[in-house]
Design a protein around this motif. Sequence first.
Motif, PDB file in Angstrom:
ATOM      1  N   ILE A 149       0.838  -1.209   0.000  1.00 35.57           N
ATOM      2  CA  ILE A 149       0.000   0.000   0.000  1.00 35.57           C
ATOM      3  C   ILE A 149       0.866   1.248   0.000  1.00 35.57           C
ATOM      4  N   GLU A 208       2.103   1.993  -3.198  1.00 37.12           N
ATOM      5  CA  GLU A 208       0.979   2.282  -4.093  1.00 37.12           C
ATOM      6  C   GLU A 208       0.816   1.234  -5.192  1.00 37.12           C
ATOM      7  N   PHE A 220      -1.544  -1.051  -5.649  1.00 34.87           N
ATOM      8  CA  PHE A 220      -2.863  -1.420  -5.133  1.00 34.87           C
ATOM      9  C   PHE A 220      -3.428  -2.669  -5.803  1.00 34.87           C
ATOM     10  N   LEU A 278      -8.994  -0.092  -0.797  1.00 35.82           N
ATOM     11  CA  LEU A 278      -7.967  -0.628  -1.683  1.00 35.82           C
ATOM     12  C   LEU A 278      -8.416  -0.608  -3.143  1.00 35.82           C
TER      13      LEU A 278
END
Length: 301
Positions: free
Chosen positions: A128, A131, A133, A257
Amino acid sequence: MLASRVVRGWWGVLRGAAGASGARPGRGRTRGALLPPAPCCLGCLAERRWLRPAALGLRLRGAGPRNHCSGAGKAAPGPAAGRGAAAEVPGGQWSPATAASLYENPWTIPNMLSLTRIGLAPVLGYLIIEEDFNIALGVFALAGLTDLLDGFIARNWANQKSALGSALDPLADKILISILYVSLTYADLIPVPLTYMIISRDVMLIAAVFYVRYRTLPTPRTLSKYFNPCYATARLKPTFISKVNTAVQLILVAASLAAPVFNYADSIYLQMLWCFTAFTTAASAYSYYHYGRKTVQVIKG
């Protein structure tokens, strides 16, 4: 028991010999009638004065003046090692009987799945923050699958249920949720006040679990016993609103998310989910405060 069988066998031989040599016709005696019936034990033999323990300097167990074979006058047997034995330990002191009664196998499949979920938590946090995702969403789905599987297995197979699992499963959820919320807050996907509320509640609950473990551990309390997962001292029962809150928190994580993947980070529905999560978190904290004692089942040895 072995001595009694030997005595009965020896007595039968004597009766047979007496019947063969001492029986006379016309006297009405039957074969082997010169001797009384075979004694059932050494106590009977002593009671009939065929064997005098005092004269031999012996004290035969169960050779009382009367009713020894029926159990009268016998001392009550001591408690067997197990759950009943630990209750006899004064003051709940630690003993081998207590240890045996509290022992359980910690290496069950649900516990392994909970540990797997704990191991996936830092991986998710790293993904996370970086990034990534898309991969994070897949790893989160795997973590959710382990959560479903460990509950299903523990409910349907009795030998897979454990007191450790009752604490390890919610602990794994809290570790996973805490790391996810901190990471999602860092990525500006969840507001800071909501994360602060969730983390504060989880920290207080984890501290309460450690306190319960300390209070239910038999004395003398040592670090080796405290951190030994094989000895279960309490079983935790989460409240209904707490289960609902955990589900809502995980739904919010999944939605957050997926937000950058499907481009709905500013959706009003996501913000409504923030508010609902805050409400269930506060309600869950109050339920533990109000029903605290009922959520802990102490396992007595």
